[in-house]
Design a protein around this motif. Structure first.
Motif, short mmCIF file in Angstrom:
data_model
loop_
_atom_site.label_atom_id
_atom_site.label_comp_id
_atom_site.label_asym_id
_atom_site.label_seq_id
_atom_site.Cartn_x
_atom_site.Cartn_y
_atom_site.Cartn_z
N SER A 41 49.02 70.16 -81.09
CA SER A 41 48.24 69.91 -82.31
C SER A 41 48.64 68.57 -82.93
N TYR B 97 50.03 66.03 -81.38
CA TYR B 97 49.70 64.91 -80.49
C TYR B 97 48.23 64.53 -80.59
N TYR B 98 47.37 65.53 -80.62
CA TYR B 98 45.94 65.22 -80.67
C TYR B 98 45.42 65.08 -82.10
N GLY B 99 46.28 65.31 -83.08
CA GLY B 99 45.89 65.09 -84.47
C GLY B 99 44.86 66.08 -84.98
N MET C 214 45.22 64.61 -93.99
CA MET C 214 44.85 64.22 -92.61
C MET C 214 44.80 62.69 -92.47
N HIS D 59 46.23 60.58 -90.74
CA HIS D 59 46.29 59.93 -89.42
C HIS D 59 44.90 59.59 -88.89
N MET D 60 43.86 60.13 -89.56
CA MET D 60 42.51 59.91 -89.05
C MET D 60 41.91 58.56 -89.44
N ALA E 272 48.52 66.96 -89.86
CA ALA E 272 48.59 67.46 -88.49
C ALA E 272 49.92 67.10 -87.82
N GLY E 273 50.82 66.47 -88.53
CA GLY E 273 52.11 66.11 -87.95
C GLY E 273 51.97 65.17 -86.77
N SER E 274 51.18 64.14 -86.95
CA SER E 274 50.75 63.31 -85.83
C SER E 274 51.30 61.88 -85.85
N ASN F 215 55.27 68.68 -86.36
CA ASN F 215 54.71 69.00 -85.04
C ASN F 215 55.34 68.22 -83.91
N LEU F 216 55.69 66.98 -84.15
CA LEU F 216 56.31 66.16 -83.10
C LEU F 216 57.80 65.97 -83.36
#
Lengths: 337, 337
Positions: A281, A283-285, B140, B142-143, B170-172, B200-201
Motif C-alpha cells: 500500500s 509503495y503504490y501510494g 494523501m 504524495h499524490m 498512504a505512508g508512501s 508503511n515503508l
C-alpha cells in the motif's frame, strides 16, 4: 539515474538464528534457500547467529552442525552466493574455515568488535591467498567516531579484504551519522563499503537507504526483518524503497514477498516487522483502507493483489472510490485472457 | 545547537480510532489523557478516525458521541492542548465546530484531500475570526508534486490558518521527498509547517526527523504507532531520535513509556510498532541481548531498567560483559539510598 550495482546480502538464516535460539532445521534452510535463489538474492548468509564455530553451551547450541547447515544451503543455492559470518576466536582456520571452503562457501565475512580489527588479520589474509571473497565486519560500530572507524577499516583493507561492512549491532545510528561514516569510508578506502542495520529506532530502512545514497555498495537485509533483538533491515521493504530512488538490485519483487510469507508463517512475527500489505500500500501510494477489499477481490478474480494495487496507484485512486477495485480487477482479468 | 521549539501533536486517540473501529470508551480517553498530560505532550487529538461529525454507518459509528469524547478529554488535560480533526463535508460549522468550541477544544485541524484545500476556506476563516488555533491539513499529499503542494498550502495561509500540515496518508514518501517538500513550504510560506507520517515503508520516524531537520515546526506521532493501517510515527521512538539530534520537545521520557505501555496493554500490538525495550537498547547503544537480564535485575533490585541501560551505555558495555549488570544495579541502588 543510478546505474551502480547494489549488492544485497541476506542474513535471515544467520542473524535470524538468534531469534529461534539457533534451531534452524534442514527443511527451514532448504526451503528458504530455494525461495531466495528464485528471488535472485545476491548473497545468502547461513549459520549460527554468531557464525561458524560458535555453536556452544554458552552461546547456544545449533540444532544442526555447521557442515549440515552449509551443505544444505549449498545444494539449494544455484545463482545466489553462499556467505558465512566468522568471528575470530569462535571460528578457527583449521576447524571451521577450511571445512567451509570445502563445502563451497562463496563469501566469508570476518567480524570483530569495532576497535579490534587486528583480530581479523590472519583470517582475511588466509582467504585472500585462496582468492576467495572476503569482507571485514566491524560490529557495534556506534561505539566509535568516524575517524576511528576509518582507521579500523583501513587495517581491514591492508589485510586484503574485498570490502568492509560496519554493523549497527545495537540499532543506534541515525541517518546523518550513516552519511558521515559512509562518505568518510568511501573517500578514504579503495575497497567496497557495506552497512548492516538493526531496527531498534525504526530507522533500519532509512539508514540503509542513506548508506546506499552515500556510496555504499552492499547492505544487509532480512526477510520480515527476522534477526536478533529488534530485527534487521526489512528486506521486502528496503527493496521497494531503493527502487523509489532508482537503485535497482535486480531482485524479484514477488519472490521477496514469498520469502517474507515463508518466514512469517514459519517463525511468526518475532520482530517488529511491517506487514507486507502495508508495504505494498505504501509503495503504490494507495490508502491502506483498500487492503481488505483488494485482497478479497484478488481472491475472487484469481489475480494478484499486487497488480490491483499497481493499477489503483496508477489511477490515483483515493478513499471513497472502493467500487473501482472491481473495474480494475475486470480490466486485469480481461487483459490476461 | 537547535533551540527551535518543536511541537508534537499526538493523534493516538483519533488516528488510533481506525484501528479499533472507533470504539474508544470514556475510560480509554480519560486514562490516556491523564498519562499524556503527565508526559507533557503539547497537543492531544481526540475523536472519530475521520474527525468530528464523521461517526456514521458508512464510516463506522463511534461508541461515544463527539461531545462525550471531547468533554472527557477536556476534563483530563490540564497542560496539554486538546485538538480535533475536521473534514469539511463530514463536519459542519453549526452541528460540529461550534459545540467543539463550547467544549473547550484548543486546536482545530481542517483536513481536505491534497488538491481540495478550497473546501477548508469557510471553516478556517470562521475559526480565525474567533481567534482559535487552526491548521490546514492536506491529506494523501504524495499524490501531488511539490509545486502543487505549495500552491495548495498558500491557499490555506490566505484563509488565515496558523499553519499547514501535509499528510503522508498512504505512508508512501521517502526522506528525500520530505526534505524537498518541507524546504519548499518553509521558504514559500510565512506560517508554520507540519508533517503527519504513516509507517508503511518503515520510514515514518525517518521522515518525521527529516521534516524537523528541514524546518518543520510540528510533527504528529502516536503512542506505540497506534493508528490506521500500518500505523503512524511511533511517538516513544521519535522523541529519543529527535533528542539524538538535539531537538528537545520537553516531553517526559518515562511518561512516554507509560503511555506506550498503556496503549499496548489495552489495545495490543495492532500495528507494527517497535518494542519499547528494543528502542531503549537502541537509544543507549547497548546490545539487545542485554534486555532479558537487565529486566530481571531491575525487577530484583526494584530499580528502573532505563537507569541500568543508561549506565551500561555510558560505560560502553559490550556483549560478554553481562556480569556488569549486577555491579551497575548495585551502584544505582547505593546512590538512591
Amino acid at each position: 539515474m543510478e546505474s551502480k550495482k547494489i549488492l544485497i546480502s541476506d542474513p535471515t538464516l544467520r542473524d535470524g538464528s538468534h531469534a529461534i535460539k539457533h534451531k534452524f532445521s534442514k527443511d527451514d534452510i532448504s526451503n528458504y534457500c530455494k525461495l531466495a535463489d528464485k528471488a535472485r538474492i545476491p548473497i545468502v548468509e547461513v549459520g549460527h547467529g554468531n557464525g561458524i564455530g560458535a555453536s556452544s553451551l554458552q552461546l547456544g547450541e545449533s540444532l544442526l552442525s555447521d557442515f549440515d547447515m552449509l551443505s544444505t544451503a549449498r545444494k539449494n543455492l544455484k545463482k545466489s552466493k553462499l556467505g558465512v559470518h566468522v568471528i575470530p576466536g569462535f571460528a578457527t582456520i583449521d576447524k571451521d574455515i577450511l571445512p567451509a571452503v570445502d563445502v563451497g562457501v562463496d563469501v566469508f565475512r570476518i567480524a570483530t568488535h569495532c576497535t579490534e580489527s587486528d583480530l581479523s588479520e590472519r583470517h582475511i589474509s588466509f582467504l585472500r591467498k585462496k582468492n576467495l571473497e572476503v569482507w571485514g565486519c566491524l560490529m557495534m560500530a556506534h561505539m566509535v567516531d568516524t575517524e576511528t572507524l576509518i582507521d579500523q577499516a583501513k587495517k581491514i583493507e591492508n589485510y586484503g579484504a574485498d570490502g568492509v561492512i560496519f554493523m549497527d549491532s545495537a540499532g543506534s545510528f541515525i541517518p546523518n551519522q550513516i552519511k558521515e561514516r559512509v562518505e568518510g569510508l568511501v573517500s578514504e578506502l579503495n575497497i567496497m563499503v557495506g552497512f548492516h542495520g538493526h531496527n531498534n529506532l525504526n530507522l533500519a530502512v532509512a539508514n540503509s537507504l542513506e548508506a546506499i545514497q552515500s556510496g555504499a555498495t552492499l547492505v544487509d537485509a532480512c526477510s520480515a526483518g527476522f534477526g536478533a533483538g529488534a530485527g534487521n533491515t526489512q528486506l521486502e521493504v528496503l527493496i521497494p524503497v531503493l527502487l523509489k530512488q532508482n537503485f535497482d538490485t535486480n531482485i524479484d519483487f514477488n519472490g521477496l514477498l514469498d520469502l517474507a510469507e515463508f518466514v512469517i508463517s514459519k517463525f511468526g512475527k518475532s520482530t517488529s516487522s511491517v506487514h507486507i500489505d502495508s508495504m505494498i500500500s505504501g509503495y503504490y501510494g494507495v490508502f491502506s483502507g483498500f487492503l481488505v477489499p483488494v485482497r478479497r477481490v484478488a481472491l475472487e478474480y484469481k489475480i494478484s493483489p499486487i497488480d490491483i494495487f499497481k493499477e489503483l496507484g496508477r489511477r490515483n485512486i483515493i478513499a471513497g472510490q472502493e467500487d473501482l477495485i472491481i473495474e480494475v480487477a475486470n480490466s486485469i482479468r480481461d487483459k490476461s485472457k
